[in-house]
Design an enzyme around this catalytic site. Structure first.
Site, PDB file in Angstrom:
ATOM      1  N   LYS A 183       0.902  -1.164   0.000  1.00  0.00           N
ATOM      2  CA  LYS A 183       0.000   0.000   0.000  1.00  0.00           C
ATOM      3  C   LYS A 183       0.936   1.207   0.000  1.00  0.00           C
ATOM      4  O   LYS A 183       1.553   1.541   1.011  1.00  0.00           O
ATOM      5  CB  LYS A 183      -0.914  -0.008   1.237  1.00  0.00           C
ATOM      6  CG  LYS A 183      -1.888   1.174   1.271  1.00  0.00           C
ATOM      7  CD  LYS A 183      -1.244   2.400   1.892  1.00  0.00           C
ATOM      8  CE  LYS A 183      -2.120   3.616   1.950  1.00  0.00           C
ATOM      9  NZ  LYS A 183      -2.072   4.443   0.730  1.00  0.00           N
ATOM     10  N   HIS A 184       1.040   1.841  -1.155  1.00  0.00           N
ATOM     11  CA  HIS A 184       1.983   2.957  -1.258  1.00  0.00           C
ATOM     12  C   HIS A 184       1.278   4.284  -0.953  1.00  0.00           C
ATOM     13  O   HIS A 184       0.048   4.374  -1.005  1.00  0.00           O
ATOM     14  CB  HIS A 184       2.580   2.996  -2.669  1.00  0.00           C
ATOM     15  CG  HIS A 184       4.042   3.353  -2.674  1.00  0.00           C
ATOM     16  ND1 HIS A 184       4.592   4.232  -1.759  1.00  0.00           N
ATOM     17  CD2 HIS A 184       5.071   2.975  -3.467  1.00  0.00           C
ATOM     18  CE1 HIS A 184       5.894   4.366  -1.991  1.00  0.00           C
ATOM     19  NE2 HIS A 184       6.216   3.606  -3.014  1.00  0.00           N
ATOM     20  N   ALA A 185       2.087   5.303  -0.623  1.00  0.00           N
ATOM     21  CA  ALA A 185       1.531   6.642  -0.367  1.00  0.00           C
ATOM     22  C   ALA A 185       0.729   7.100  -1.587  1.00  0.00           C
ATOM     23  O   ALA A 185       1.114   6.841  -2.739  1.00  0.00           O
ATOM     24  CB  ALA A 185       2.664   7.617  -0.068  1.00  0.00           C
ATOM     25  N   GLU A 225       9.022   1.868  10.997  1.00  0.00           N
ATOM     26  CA  GLU A 225      10.137   2.785  10.717  1.00  0.00           C
ATOM     27  C   GLU A 225       9.520   4.180  10.629  1.00  0.00           C
ATOM     28  O   GLU A 225       8.853   4.490   9.648  1.00  0.00           O
ATOM     29  CB  GLU A 225      10.799   2.437   9.375  1.00  0.00           C
ATOM     30  CG  GLU A 225      11.433   1.073   9.309  1.00  0.00           C
ATOM     31  CD  GLU A 225      12.761   0.996  10.045  1.00  0.00           C
ATOM     32  OE1 GLU A 225      13.146   1.972  10.720  1.00  0.00           O
ATOM     33  OE2 GLU A 225      13.406  -0.060   9.948  1.00  0.00           O
ATOM     34  N   LEU A 226       9.719   4.982  11.665  1.00  0.00           N
ATOM     35  CA  LEU A 226       8.988   6.259  11.737  1.00  0.00           C
ATOM     36  C   LEU A 226       9.937   7.443  11.561  1.00  0.00           C
ATOM     37  O   LEU A 226      11.031   7.290  11.034  1.00  0.00           O
ATOM     38  CB  LEU A 226       8.201   6.314  13.041  1.00  0.00           C
ATOM     39  CG  LEU A 226       7.290   5.098  13.285  1.00  0.00           C
ATOM     40  CD1 LEU A 226       6.589   5.180  14.624  1.00  0.00           C
ATOM     41  CD2 LEU A 226       6.286   4.930  12.158  1.00  0.00           C
ATOM     42  N   CYS A 276      14.158  10.531   6.561  1.00  0.00           N
ATOM     43  CA  CYS A 276      13.997  10.240   7.992  1.00  0.00           C
ATOM     44  C   CYS A 276      15.344  10.314   8.699  1.00  0.00           C
ATOM     45  O   CYS A 276      15.435  10.777   9.826  1.00  0.00           O
ATOM     46  CB  CYS A 276      13.365   8.869   8.174  1.00  0.00           C
ATOM     47  SG  CYS A 276      14.232   7.573   7.305  1.00  0.00           S
ATOM     48  N   GLU A 318       9.985  17.082  14.010  1.00  0.00           N
ATOM     49  CA  GLU A 318      10.745  16.726  12.812  1.00  0.00           C
ATOM     50  C   GLU A 318      10.457  17.788  11.751  1.00  0.00           C
ATOM     51  O   GLU A 318       9.292  18.051  11.434  1.00  0.00           O
ATOM     52  CB  GLU A 318      10.285  15.345  12.303  1.00  0.00           C
ATOM     53  CG  GLU A 318      11.013  14.917  11.047  1.00  0.00           C
ATOM     54  CD  GLU A 318      10.573  13.535  10.543  1.00  0.00           C
ATOM     55  OE1 GLU A 318       9.390  13.188  10.685  1.00  0.00           O
ATOM     56  OE2 GLU A 318      11.431  12.824  10.004  1.00  0.00           O
TER      57      GLU A 318
END
Ligand code: NAP
Length: 457
Positions: free
Chosen positions: A157-159, A231-232, A265, A362
């Site tokens: 499921k891609h962006a 992975e955030l 990231c 961030e």
């Protein structure tokens, strides 16, 4: 299922490139059925055959670097030379896992009183990957290459802003000759993800993305008793000590902060520089930022393109202006940028006060936050004063500094005298709000495997 139409918008111009009809619930049901059926045969396919196909996927990528790089740049604005490098890195990851899967999957012999006791690595089934737009090929391949070599099958499921990339990636595996159902793209929106996670045919989920997305995916996975890997985000510290090679530190700092137009990231985001070298570092850092070429991402000499969407640009602009209102000082010069498109001038902010966005959030764009520190202990205390813990960098040639930083920085990685980079040979992941679990290397391959204990009396 919500079934919203998705659009690719070229962030350099604001023009719509393509629209996509999402998959219907019955399309998704069929895809999950196909994945389950395929897993039954793929799990027993010989490792040599999996490796042959994975090598072939690397060749397909290498042969079409230009096509795939253009898709990436058109959909999310990455400078074209960086998009080409990303596609080549995916090919290298395919080769890495084709070559090393055998050793990563070997039984682990553990001597006991039994005649044989060992751990065997067995695949789990269809794994869902929820992926972001910032490295739209790399993030997917770093999941898919180990997962498929492990004998799992992949669902992507891609962006929603990079669905042409998602379909191109499906093409790569198809053209490489992988059997139908080994890797499928689901064109669904984020609201539809929970239902897919809860489907009994999906055995695990991995997400690379923001904290809110991670929370919701982890909650659904936890409630369904399925493993998840997150992975955030990150707000990595970059510490410069007096013994550092300053030329190298400055060049690395600029690249680490502005690569991918600042949307990484593991970008260094907060810079802590020792008072003894602060002025020398800062004047060179600012000059290098001001010399960056911002512009058309299809040009080979462009350093920084647009941000990936207008929404991301607007969010960054408000974080920067809030930080300036709180007292942060902008050291870089202003620039004239195109009016249409998601443009943002690279900036360095000095001494953002505690509590301001530059200190604690961030900043996902080409904005560096800089502070003067008196000691390594001071730098580490500031570095650890963050919700995040992904990567960290120390520039120093002093062994005691290196030991202290490695031991005390709360992060999933510490790189000394170089920038943090992902490498198929090294595990990758974070602590704290940067997520849990590890991708890449043997860890990445074993993330979604049943480590079965076997004891033969
Ligand atoms: P995002 O909004 O969280 O989106 C990432 C993916 O999650 C997309 O496919 C998105 O789908 C989906 N998603 C969003 N909300 C969801 C929800 N509530 N439930 C299920 N799925 C959901 O993140 P992003 O803005 O694209 O990416 C930037 C973030 O990713 C940054 O924080 C960055 O640091 C982080 N990141 C981390 C790593 C790492 O390795 N640690 C690597 C790259 C990026 P839609 O597009 O359809 O909303």
């Amino acid at each position: 299922m919500a079934g919203k139409t998705a659009q690719s918008i070229n962030p350099a111009t604001g023009e719509m490139v393509e629209t996509f009809s999402p998959h219907t619930p019955s399309d998704v049901d069929a895809a999950l059925g196909l994945a389950t059926g395929r897993f039954a045969s793929w799990r027993t396919t010989l490792l040599d055959e999996r490796a042959r196909l994975m090598h072939r996927a690397g060749e397909v990528l290498d042969a079409q670097v230009s096509r795939f790089a253009q898709t990436i740049t058109r959909e999310m604005g990455k400078p074209i030379t960086q998009a080409e490098a990303e596609v080549k890195k995916c090919a290298a990851a395919c080769r890495h896992y084709a070559e090393h899967a055998g050793s990563y999957l070997q039984d682990e012999i553990i001597p006991t009183e039994a005649s044989h006791s060992f751990v065997r690595h067995l695949p789990m089934g269809p794994v869902l990957a929820v992926m972001p737009w910032n490295f739209p090929f790399w993030q997917v391949f770093r999941f898919a290459a180990p997962a498929l070599m492990a004998g799992n099958v992949g669902l992507l499921k891609h962006a929603s802003n990079v669905w042409r990339c998602a379909l191109d990636i499906e093409d790569v595996f198809r053209e490489a000759g992988f059997p139908e159902g080994c890797f499928q793209t689901l064109l669904v929106s984020s609201e539809d993800v929970e239902g897919v996670i809860r489907d009994s045919r999906v055995k695990a989920v991995t997400l690379t993305g923001s904290g809110p997305a991670g929370r919701s995916v982890a909650a659904a996975a936890g409630d369904s008793l399925k493993p998840s890997l997150l992975e955030l985000g990150g707000s990595d510290a970059f510490i410069v000590m007096p013994s550092a090679d300053l030329d190298k530190a400055v060049a690395t700092a600029v690249k680490a902060r502005t690569q991918n137009s600042g949307q990484s990231c593991i970008a260094a985001k907060r810079f802590f520089v020792h008072a003894d070298v602060y002025d020398a570092f800062t004047s060179r850092f600012v000059a290098a930022f001001d010399a960056l070429k911002v512009g058309d991402p299809t040009q080979r000499d462009t350093d920084i393109g647009p941000l990936a969407t207008q929404k991301i640009r607007d969010e960054l602009a408000s974080q920067v202006s809030e930080s300036e209102s709180a007292g942060a000082v902008r050291l870089t010069a202003g620039r004239n940028l195109p009016e249409s498109g998601a443009w943002f001038a690279p900036a360095i902010l000095a001494e953002a006060p505690a509590g301001s966005p530059a200190a604690h959030e961030e900043l996902f764009g080409p904005v560096a936050s800089l502070w003067k520190v008196d000691s390594l202990a001071d730098a580490i205390a500031h570095a650890n004063d963050s919700a995040f813990g992904l990567g960290s960098v120390l520039f120093s040639n002093d062994d005691a500094d290196i030991d202290q930083a490695v031991q005390q920085l709360d992060a999933g990685a510490t790189f000394v005298n170089s920038m943090v980079a992902s490498d198929p040979r090294l595990p990758f992941g974070g602590v704290k709000a940067s997520g849990y679990g590890r991708e890449l290397a043997a860890d990445g391959m074993r993330a979604f495997m049943n480590r079965k204990t076997v004891s033969i009396a």
